[in-house]
Design a protein around this motif. Sequence first.
Motif, PDB file in Angstrom:
ATOM      1  N   LEU A  68       0.851  -1.192   0.000  1.00 32.79           N
ATOM      2  CA  LEU A  68       0.000   0.000   0.000  1.00 32.79           C
ATOM      3  C   LEU A  68       0.890   1.248   0.000  1.00 32.79           C
ATOM      4  CD1 LEU A  68      -2.734  -0.967   2.607  1.00 32.79           C
ATOM      5  CD2 LEU A  68      -2.946  -0.915   0.123  1.00 32.79           C
ATOM      6  N   PRO A  69       0.595   2.202  -0.865  1.00 31.72           N
ATOM      7  CA  PRO A  69       1.460   3.383  -0.973  1.00 31.72           C
ATOM      8  C   PRO A  69       1.189   4.435   0.100  1.00 31.72           C
ATOM      9  CG  PRO A  69      -0.261   3.507  -2.613  1.00 31.72           C
ATOM     10  CD  PRO A  69      -0.433   2.187  -1.901  1.00 31.72           C
ATOM     11  N   ILE A  70       1.175   3.993   1.352  1.00 29.75           N
ATOM     12  CA  ILE A  70       0.963   4.889   2.483  1.00 29.75           C
ATOM     13  C   ILE A  70       2.222   4.841   3.340  1.00 29.75           C
ATOM     14  CG2 ILE A  70      -0.457   5.374   4.509  1.00 29.75           C
ATOM     15  CD1 ILE A  70      -2.714   3.770   3.187  1.00 29.75           C
ATOM     16  N   SER A  76       4.974   2.826  -0.275  1.00 36.00           N
ATOM     17  CA  SER A  76       5.245   4.239  -0.551  1.00 36.00           C
ATOM     18  C   SER A  76       6.674   4.431  -1.029  1.00 36.00           C
ATOM     19  CB  SER A  76       4.986   5.085   0.699  1.00 36.00           C
ATOM     20  OG  SER A  76       5.911   4.771   1.722  1.00 36.00           O
ATOM     21  N   LYS A  77       7.594   3.641  -0.491  1.00 37.09           N
ATOM     22  CA  LYS A  77       8.991   3.743  -0.932  1.00 37.09           C
ATOM     23  C   LYS A  77       9.177   3.153  -2.327  1.00 37.09           C
ATOM     24  CE  LYS A  77      10.539   3.653   3.835  1.00 37.09           C
ATOM     25  NZ  LYS A  77       9.205   3.783   4.389  1.00 37.09           N
ATOM     26  N   VAL A  78       8.441   2.081  -2.622  1.00 32.77           N
ATOM     27  CA  VAL A  78       8.486   1.509  -3.966  1.00 32.77           C
ATOM     28  C   VAL A  78       7.947   2.523  -4.973  1.00 32.77           C
ATOM     29  CG1 VAL A  78       7.486  -0.267  -5.454  1.00 32.77           C
ATOM     30  CG2 VAL A  78       8.350  -0.894  -3.207  1.00 32.77           C
ATOM     31  N   LEU A  79       6.813   3.132  -4.645  1.00 31.76           N
ATOM     32  CA  LEU A  79       6.215   4.118  -5.535  1.00 31.76           C
ATOM     33  C   LEU A  79       7.119   5.343  -5.686  1.00 31.76           C
ATOM     34  CD1 LEU A  79       3.759   4.819  -7.263  1.00 31.76           C
ATOM     35  CD2 LEU A  79       2.722   5.829  -5.217  1.00 31.76           C
ATOM     36  N   LEU A  83       8.457   6.913  -9.312  1.00 38.34           N
ATOM     37  CA  LEU A  83       7.986   8.206  -9.797  1.00 38.34           C
ATOM     38  C   LEU A  83       9.145   9.182 -10.001  1.00 38.34           C
ATOM     39  CD1 LEU A  83       4.800   8.719  -7.615  1.00 38.34           C
ATOM     40  CD2 LEU A  83       4.903   8.129 -10.030  1.00 38.34           C
ATOM     41  N   PRO A  84       8.950  10.200 -10.848  1.00 40.06           N
ATOM     42  CA  PRO A  84       9.996  11.210 -11.061  1.00 40.06           C
ATOM     43  C   PRO A  84      10.279  12.006  -9.786  1.00 40.06           C
ATOM     44  CG  PRO A  84       8.193  11.478 -12.638  1.00 40.06           C
ATOM     45  CD  PRO A  84       7.795  10.408 -11.684  1.00 40.06           C
ATOM     46  N   GLU A  85      11.410  12.688  -9.766  1.00 38.40           N
ATOM     47  CA  GLU A  85      11.812  13.442  -8.574  1.00 38.40           C
ATOM     48  C   GLU A  85      10.886  14.604  -8.273  1.00 38.40           C
ATOM     49  OE1 GLU A  85      15.877  14.614  -8.454  1.00 38.40           O
ATOM     50  OE2 GLU A  85      16.596  12.655  -9.073  1.00 38.40           O
ATOM     51  N   SER A  86      10.094  15.034  -9.233  1.00 42.63           N
ATOM     52  CA  SER A  86       9.168  16.143  -8.997  1.00 42.63           C
ATOM     53  C   SER A  86       8.090  15.780  -7.969  1.00 42.63           C
ATOM     54  CB  SER A  86       8.522  16.582 -10.307  1.00 42.63           C
ATOM     55  OG  SER A  86       7.788  15.517 -10.879  1.00 42.63           O
TER      56      SER A  86
END
Length: 131
Positions: A68-70, A76-79, A83-86
Amino acid sequence: NFWVSAAGAISNFIIAIITGFGIRLLHTFGITTGLSLQNADSPLATGAFELLLTFFILNVSLGVFNLLPIPPLDGSKVLASILPESFESGFEALEKFGFLILFVAVFTGVLGVIFNFVMPIAISLVFIGAS
């Protein structure tokens, strides 16, 4: 960082796959019919089935929960590594409220909805192609 964060969930899914093979093996030998015992006379078969099913459900649940990306969960660390640095500033702001979001997700039933969606899929994958 991606592989370090994903390692826990991957290991949970590997254990779930191995126990899924065990459940499928019991099904192939006619000891179980799906998720119910056909031959409940053997305490060894009953114990093995219940143990394998518990391990399967536990490891699928832990793997999904970890992804879960929380924050502070590994998802969240995988996501963040994908994702880009922005997006980095947004994730830093989200980390402040991660435990609160997780708490709300647990007690509002959001996690139940996720698990009620994932578990039937995982169980059907165990019995795919079974007659």
